[in-house]
Design a protein around this motif. Sequence first.
Motif, PDB file in Angstrom:
ATOM      1  N   LEU A   1      91.290  20.679  63.045  1.00  0.00           N
ATOM      2  CA  LEU A   1      89.960  21.220  63.341  1.00  0.00           C
ATOM      3  C   LEU A   1      88.969  20.101  63.637  1.00  0.00           C
ATOM      4  CD1 LEU A   1      89.623  23.984  60.586  1.00  0.00           C
ATOM      5  CD2 LEU A   1      90.168  24.318  62.993  1.00  0.00           C
ATOM      6  N   ASP A   2      87.995  20.416  64.492  1.00  0.00           N
ATOM      7  CA  ASP A   2      86.947  19.440  64.815  1.00  0.00           C
ATOM      8  C   ASP A   2      85.930  19.302  63.688  1.00  0.00           C
ATOM      9  OD1 ASP A   2      88.031  18.934  67.271  1.00  0.00           O
ATOM     10  OD2 ASP A   2      86.861  20.477  68.311  1.00  0.00           O
ATOM     11  N   SER A   3      85.822  20.329  62.848  1.00  0.00           N
ATOM     12  CA  SER A   3      84.863  20.255  61.743  1.00  0.00           C
ATOM     13  C   SER A   3      85.541  19.682  60.502  1.00  0.00           C
ATOM     14  CB  SER A   3      84.270  21.640  61.441  1.00  0.00           C
ATOM     15  OG  SER A   3      85.280  22.598  61.299  1.00  0.00           O
TER      16      SER A   3
ATOM     17  N   TRP B   1      91.509  19.579  48.573  1.00  0.00           N
ATOM     18  CA  TRP B   1      91.888  19.247  49.951  1.00  0.00           C
ATOM     19  C   TRP B   1      90.676  18.745  50.715  1.00  0.00           C
ATOM     20  CZ3 TRP B   1      95.749  17.772  52.608  1.00  0.00           C
ATOM     21  CH2 TRP B   1      95.765  17.856  54.002  1.00  0.00           C
ATOM     22  N   ALA B   2      90.881  17.703  51.503  1.00  0.00           N
ATOM     23  CA  ALA B   2      89.874  17.220  52.465  1.00  0.00           C
ATOM     24  C   ALA B   2      90.646  16.916  53.739  1.00  0.00           C
ATOM     25  CB  ALA B   2      89.193  15.965  51.933  1.00  0.00           C
ATOM     26  N   ASN B   3      90.163  17.427  54.877  1.00  0.00           N
ATOM     27  CA  ASN B   3      90.953  17.236  56.098  1.00  0.00           C
ATOM     28  C   ASN B   3      90.680  15.878  56.748  1.00  0.00           C
ATOM     29  OD1 ASN B   3      88.481  17.750  57.311  1.00  0.00           O
ATOM     30  ND2 ASN B   3      89.263  19.250  58.767  1.00  0.00           N
ATOM     31  N   ALA B   4      91.482  15.558  57.762  1.00  0.00           N
ATOM     32  CA  ALA B   4      91.413  14.239  58.414  1.00  0.00           C
ATOM     33  C   ALA B   4      90.038  13.988  59.038  1.00  0.00           C
ATOM     34  CB  ALA B   4      92.509  14.144  59.476  1.00  0.00           C
ATOM     35  N   THR B   5      89.378  15.075  59.493  1.00  0.00           N
ATOM     36  CA  THR B   5      88.064  14.943  60.149  1.00  0.00           C
ATOM     37  C   THR B   5      87.025  14.381  59.185  1.00  0.00           C
ATOM     38  OG1 THR B   5      88.687  16.879  61.449  1.00  0.00           O
ATOM     39  CG2 THR B   5      86.397  16.186  61.597  1.00  0.00           C
ATOM     40  N   ILE B   6      87.129  14.738  57.903  1.00  0.00           N
ATOM     41  CA  ILE B   6      86.204  14.193  56.884  1.00  0.00           C
ATOM     42  C   ILE B   6      86.305  12.672  56.861  1.00  0.00           C
ATOM     43  CG2 ILE B   6      85.904  13.961  54.357  1.00  0.00           C
ATOM     44  CD1 ILE B   6      84.571  16.488  55.362  1.00  0.00           C
ATOM     45  N   GLY B   7      87.539  12.174  56.872  1.00  0.00           N
ATOM     46  CA  GLY B   7      87.751  10.720  56.885  1.00  0.00           C
ATOM     47  C   GLY B   7      87.111  10.075  58.097  1.00  0.00           C
ATOM     48  N   ARG B   8      87.236  10.749  59.256  1.00  0.00           N
ATOM     49  CA  ARG B   8      86.679  10.202  60.503  1.00  0.00           C
ATOM     50  C   ARG B   8      85.157  10.233  60.491  1.00  0.00           C
ATOM     51  NH1 ARG B   8      88.763  13.594  63.812  1.00  0.00           N
ATOM     52  NH2 ARG B   8      86.960  14.461  64.902  1.00  0.00           N
ATOM     53  N   PHE B   9      84.563  11.362  60.044  1.00  0.00           N
ATOM     54  CA  PHE B   9      83.093  11.494  60.027  1.00  0.00           C
ATOM     55  C   PHE B   9      82.430  10.441  59.136  1.00  0.00           C
ATOM     56  CE2 PHE B   9      82.617  16.340  61.070  1.00  0.00           C
ATOM     57  CZ  PHE B   9      83.006  16.077  62.378  1.00  0.00           C
ATOM     58  N   PHE B  10      83.059  10.179  57.960  1.00  0.00           N
ATOM     59  CA  PHE B  10      82.376   9.335  56.968  1.00  0.00           C
ATOM     60  C   PHE B  10      82.989   7.946  56.824  1.00  0.00           C
ATOM     61  CE2 PHE B  10      81.657  13.786  55.448  1.00  0.00           C
ATOM     62  CZ  PHE B  10      80.333  13.850  55.847  1.00  0.00           C
ATOM     63  N   GLY B  11      84.022   7.669  57.637  1.00  0.00           N
ATOM     64  CA  GLY B  11      84.619   6.332  57.607  1.00  0.00           C
ATOM     65  C   GLY B  11      85.245   6.009  56.261  1.00  0.00           C
TER      66      GLY B  11
ATOM     67  N   GLY C   1      85.814  28.354  43.244  1.00  0.00           N
ATOM     68  CA  GLY C   1      85.895  27.169  44.108  1.00  0.00           C
ATOM     69  C   GLY C   1      84.898  27.264  45.258  1.00  0.00           C
ATOM     70  N   ARG C   2      84.924  26.268  46.160  1.00  0.00           N
ATOM     71  CA  ARG C   2      83.996  26.245  47.299  1.00  0.00           C
ATOM     72  C   ARG C   2      84.693  25.692  48.531  1.00  0.00           C
ATOM     73  NH1 ARG C   2      78.704  26.721  45.441  1.00  0.00           N
ATOM     74  NH2 ARG C   2      77.768  26.047  47.388  1.00  0.00           N
ATOM     75  N   ILE C   3      84.159  26.075  49.693  1.00  0.00           N
ATOM     76  CA  ILE C   3      84.555  25.455  50.965  1.00  0.00           C
ATOM     77  C   ILE C   3      83.316  24.799  51.551  1.00  0.00           C
ATOM     78  CG2 ILE C   3      85.515  25.808  53.263  1.00  0.00           C
ATOM     79  CD1 ILE C   3      86.787  28.379  52.276  1.00  0.00           C
ATOM     80  N   ASP C   4      83.397  23.493  51.766  1.00  0.00           N
ATOM     81  CA  ASP C   4      82.305  22.760  52.419  1.00  0.00           C
ATOM     82  C   ASP C   4      82.705  22.474  53.868  1.00  0.00           C
ATOM     83  OD1 ASP C   4      80.923  22.759  50.091  1.00  0.00           O
ATOM     84  OD2 ASP C   4      81.349  20.672  49.553  1.00  0.00           O
ATOM     85  N   HIS C   5      81.809  22.845  54.807  1.00  0.00           N
ATOM     86  CA  HIS C   5      82.039  22.602  56.237  1.00  0.00           C
ATOM     87  C   HIS C   5      81.035  21.559  56.731  1.00  0.00           C
ATOM     88  CE1 HIS C   5      84.350  26.371  57.243  1.00  0.00           C
ATOM     89  NE2 HIS C   5      83.844  26.690  56.077  1.00  0.00           N
ATOM     90  N   TYR C   6      81.496  20.596  57.489  1.00  0.00           N
ATOM     91  CA  TYR C   6      80.617  19.675  58.215  1.00  0.00           C
ATOM     92  C   TYR C   6      80.949  19.831  59.695  1.00  0.00           C
ATOM     93  CZ  TYR C   6      79.428  17.465  53.761  1.00  0.00           C
ATOM     94  OH  TYR C   6      78.970  17.228  52.488  1.00  0.00           O
ATOM     95  N   ILE C   7      80.010  20.397  60.466  1.00  0.00           N
ATOM     96  CA  ILE C   7      80.260  20.703  61.883  1.00  0.00           C
ATOM     97  C   ILE C   7      79.492  19.692  62.741  1.00  0.00           C
ATOM     98  CG2 ILE C   7      80.031  22.469  63.686  1.00  0.00           C
ATOM     99  CD1 ILE C   7      79.857  24.420  61.056  1.00  0.00           C
ATOM    100  N   ASP C   8      80.187  19.055  63.658  1.00  0.00           N
ATOM    101  CA  ASP C   8      79.580  18.032  64.509  1.00  0.00           C
ATOM    102  C   ASP C   8      78.735  18.707  65.609  1.00  0.00           C
ATOM    103  OD1 ASP C   8      78.886  15.825  65.966  1.00  0.00           O
ATOM    104  OD2 ASP C   8      80.938  15.068  66.220  1.00  0.00           O
TER     105      ASP C   8
END
Length: 264
Positions: free
Chosen positions: A153-155, A168-178, A253-260
Amino acid sequence: HNERRGARRAMWHPPKSLKDRHDEEVFEPAFNILHFVDREGTVKRRNEASRASIGHATKQTLPLTDYVHPGEINKVKAELIRLFDRGEIRGIGTRFVAEDRTAFPVEMRGTRLDDRTAIIEARNRSKEAELERQLMETEARYRRLIEEAVDTLDSGIILTDRKREVIWANATIGRFFGIDRDRLIGVDEKRALSRYVGAFEDAQSLAKVIEEAVDKGDRIDSITCRVRPTLGRDERVLEYRSIPIETERYKGGRIDHYIDITEL
């Protein structure tokens, strides 16, 4: 003449005692393993289910070491002490071993009959355990599929459970926040947040809003936040949403979304 023959037959075949009838009708054909045991766990009498599951078909008496898994002997001994002390045990999970040394899971319950004897019923859980194993394998397969799908996913997505740990944290989280997203998994969600919130321009006030929503179990519909650029990450504008999970299994639990939304 026939009456005399019947009387003679009755002499040779006395009527069955209550115990014999009980053995034939209840004890022997019982579906679960039934053992009359002494304080040491030695089996004094056993039924057909015991002989079929454990073997040693010609033995009526079995020492504890012949039918309890070596790794479970101390546990079973402790449960026997409890049984003779309290008069009853229930729902005890352990493992028995068959004559060919294959182990199988059982659930035991027991009732003290007198100071020296108790009856133990053991339910063979082999089929249940196999179903549970297959279910876990299926769940793991689906989980991998979902994780792989979420990773594309892009988000950016972070999932936390009811214990407020990041699962769980997806690969995009790593990319967004370095950051290495593995540093977030298994960590308390506030500590996880502290590991990447510094990437935002208004880090302190954003952290306060997020932590407040987490504590109250509130939903965050939309916050726009800006990521500052550094060597390991690009400048971005993200829309943040946080939704409490309501389904029974992950409730709390929670789902956190960060959308570019940088390009919008």
